[in-house]
Each structure stands twice: as C-alpha cells, then as structure tokens.
Scaffold this motif. Structure first.
Motif, PDB file in Angstrom:
ATOM      1  N   GLY A 195      13.265 -77.697 -27.377  1.00  0.00           N
ATOM      2  CA  GLY A 195      13.056 -76.696 -26.339  1.00  0.00           C
ATOM      3  C   GLY A 195      14.387 -76.257 -25.762  1.00  0.00           C
ATOM      4  O   GLY A 195      15.451 -76.449 -26.369  1.00  0.00           O
ATOM      5  N   GLU A 196      14.338 -75.665 -24.599  1.00  0.00           N
ATOM      6  CA  GLU A 196      15.548 -75.129 -23.971  1.00  0.00           C
ATOM      7  C   GLU A 196      16.565 -76.243 -23.712  1.00  0.00           C
ATOM      8  O   GLU A 196      16.205 -77.378 -23.389  1.00  0.00           O
ATOM      9  CB  GLU A 196      15.191 -74.441 -22.650  1.00  0.00           C
ATOM     10  CG  GLU A 196      14.411 -73.139 -22.827  1.00  0.00           C
ATOM     11  CD  GLU A 196      14.189 -72.426 -21.512  1.00  0.00           C
ATOM     12  OE1 GLU A 196      14.752 -72.892 -20.494  1.00  0.00           O
ATOM     13  OE2 GLU A 196      13.469 -71.419 -21.497  1.00  0.00           O
ATOM     14  N   ASP A 197      17.835 -75.878 -23.863  1.00  0.00           N
ATOM     15  CA  ASP A 197      18.953 -76.773 -23.546  1.00  0.00           C
ATOM     16  C   ASP A 197      18.899 -78.074 -24.331  1.00  0.00           C
ATOM     17  O   ASP A 197      19.329 -79.127 -23.840  1.00  0.00           O
ATOM     18  CB  ASP A 197      18.990 -77.083 -22.044  1.00  0.00           C
ATOM     19  CG  ASP A 197      19.094 -75.827 -21.186  1.00  0.00           C
ATOM     20  OD1 ASP A 197      19.855 -74.913 -21.584  1.00  0.00           O
ATOM     21  OD2 ASP A 197      18.422 -75.749 -20.158  1.00  0.00           O
TER      22      ASP A 197
END
Length: 327
Positions: A195-197
C-alpha cells in the motif's frame, strides 16, 4: 488406470482429456511409478498454455511434481529402485497426473516411507526453490535480514520456515491483511501489507538494518520497494512473476548502488545440479517433512476424474493452500 493428456496448446480447460488404459511401455532406463499424490502448480497451467520454459509436444502427458512408488523398472535401470517410494524431479520430461506414470529413473529420488504423501507430493518444486534461494545467491548468516513479496505463497511460507531454522530474519510483503496474519503465525519477523508508503514502512521496520537479499515472485512495485532497503551490491532474485512482467527496480538503486538482478528456475537446477547434491538437498527437505518441521498448506485434494473442479479450485484467488490430485 487413467491419466490426463494435453491435446492442444491453450487454455487447459478445453485441451485436457482423461485417457483410460494408456500405453505404459517401459524404456530400458525407465521406471513405472504408481502415484500417491501430485500437485497442481501454476507452472502446469502455464505449460498447458505454451507459456512455460518447457514447451509441450501434443498430445502430451502433464503434471510436474508428485510422489509415488516404483512398481517396475526397465532392464538397464537400477533394480534396487523397485518397491521404493520416490518423488519425481520437475524436469518437464514426464507428466504424472496419472494413476501410473513412466519416468526416467534419473528423475527419481527416494524419500522416507513414513512422511505425509501430500507434503512429499509438493517437495520437488517449492521447498527446493525456497532452499536454493536461501543457500545459493548470498551467504546468509544468523541475524541477517532477507526481504520477499507474495510471502503467503507456498514458496514464501517455506522461505519463512527455513529462514527461521537458520536464524535469518524475514521481512515479508503481502497483499491482504488475512495473508499477513497467516505469515505472522508462521513466524515471519516483519509482515507488511502492500500500500501507500511501503518503502518508508520497510525502512522503519528494519530500524537502520538493511536487507541482504530480496526474493521476488510478484514482479510488481513491491520488488522495487524492497530493493530500496537492500545493501549496496545487494541481490534481487526473481523466481516467479505473478504479474507476468519483469521485476521493476528503481533505476537509481540499480545503477548507483550497483544492485544485481538474478533469475532462478527450479527446472534448470534439477537438470544441471550434480546427482549427489540433488539427493542431499531433497534428503534434507524430506527429513524435515518426515519429522514435522516443514509443511506447506493444502487446501483441497481431488480424484483425477474430477480434474475440471481441481483446475477451477487451483485458479481461485485468495487460496490458503495448494490443490492436489490424490490416487
């Protein structure tokens, strides 16, 4: 007696037939193996589609790995194999989705009597892949970190188990939280959901340490995120591609930190590795299976006649284990 036969190149559903009473003539160096269990792998379906490293010459028998017992041997073969329990090496020279299969004796390895047939049926491909990944490319020491994606896959689970025995720490990336729970229960040291980051979360989880090696079975953005945490001159090993694409590594890391991208295919290893080494590796893995230290999840088993339902199940997303034929 019956076996599955691939009659054409393309989607396996329209090109498989169940053949009754097939010809089982032995060559001089062959063995007749009465099968106990055989795995259904993504490689088998790729083979049927003509997308694998071994191209089928139809009509062709099919099925890369399994376990059985030697019922007869050809006149020039090792006669002591008769009656022995064996696994079949995944060289692509024979198909073993069958009650009985003719196999060159060079592709047989004797395995323990007391071990679970379902686990032995899965020994030739994924456990050996995990073993070679851990032992061939980087000299991993206790306390070192490795990174991998699709960590809930059969190979990923086995990497976690074998790394844990060796004292090597694993940073694992998966796609779903239920898969993350599964890998944590197996002993994964760090498990992150894509997912993000993701790259920042990987760096934070490592707390200043770096990965010694990355095992990539996804060939997506997760391989690049893992690569950013590799030590300089580190190695990424691609052994599969869930996306059908090539691994995606950040250009700056690849060039300025001189990362190495390697490929690995278990069929090449089975064909080219000296016999003594093959027997040593499979002997060690079979011993771990026999004493319960090494196991892969099995979700379902099917009779050979129910092959269509077995294929449907094997292709189902979100599976928690392997699908097998049992005889």
């Amino acid at each position: 007696m019956s076996k599955l036969v691939l009659t054409g190149i393309g989607d396996v559903d329209g090109n498989i037939r169940l053949e009754r009473n097939p010809d089982l003539s032995l060559g001089s160096g062959d063995a007749l193996v009465t099968m106990e269990a055989a795995a259904i792998n993504p490689a088998d379906l790729l083979f049927a589609n003509g997308w694998y490293g071994v191209y089928p010459q139809v009509p062709s028998s099919i099925g890369f790995e399994g376990v059985g017992r030697v019922a007869a041997v050809g006149p020039d073969a090792d006669q002591t194999l008769a009656g022995k329990r064996v696994i079949i090496l995944p060289t692509g020279e024979q198909g073993i989705w069958a009650d009985q299969a003719v196999v060159p004796t060079r592709n047989l390895v004797v395995v323990p009597e007391g071990a679970d047939a379902r686990q032995l049926a899965m020994l030739a491909v994924n456990p050996a892949t995990a073993y070679v990944l851990l032992n061939r490319f980087v000299d991993l020491r206790p306390g070192d970190w490795l990174g991998q994606n699709i960590a809930n896959s059969s190979v990923g689970q086995l990497v976690v188990a074998l790394a844990k025995r060796a004292g090597v720490k694993t940073l694992n990336v998966v796609r779903r939280e239920d898969a993350a729970r599964q890998v944590r229960e197996l002993g994964g040291d760090v498990v992150l959901v894509d997912g993000e980051d993701l790259g920042d979360r990987i760096a934070s989880a490592l707390g200043g340490s770096q990965l010694r090696v990355v095992f990539d079975g996804a060939a997506d953005a997760t391989s690049g995120a893992l690569a950013t945490a590799l030590e300089a001159d580190g190695t990424v090993v691609g052994y599969s591609s869930a996306t059908g694409e090539s691994p995606k590594l950040p250009l700056a890391d690849l060039i300025y930190r001189e990362l190495t991208l390697r490929g690995f295919w278990i069929t090449n290893w089975a064909r080219s590795t000296p016999r003594e080494e093959i027997e040593r590796v499979y002997g060690e893995l079979a011993g771990l299976v026999a004493n319960g230290e090494l196991a892969a999840a099995v979700e379902a088993t099917y009779a050979l006649a129910d092959y269509q339902a077995a294929f449907d199940h094997a292709r189902k997303s979100g599976r928690a284990g392997k699908v097998l034929f049992t005889f």
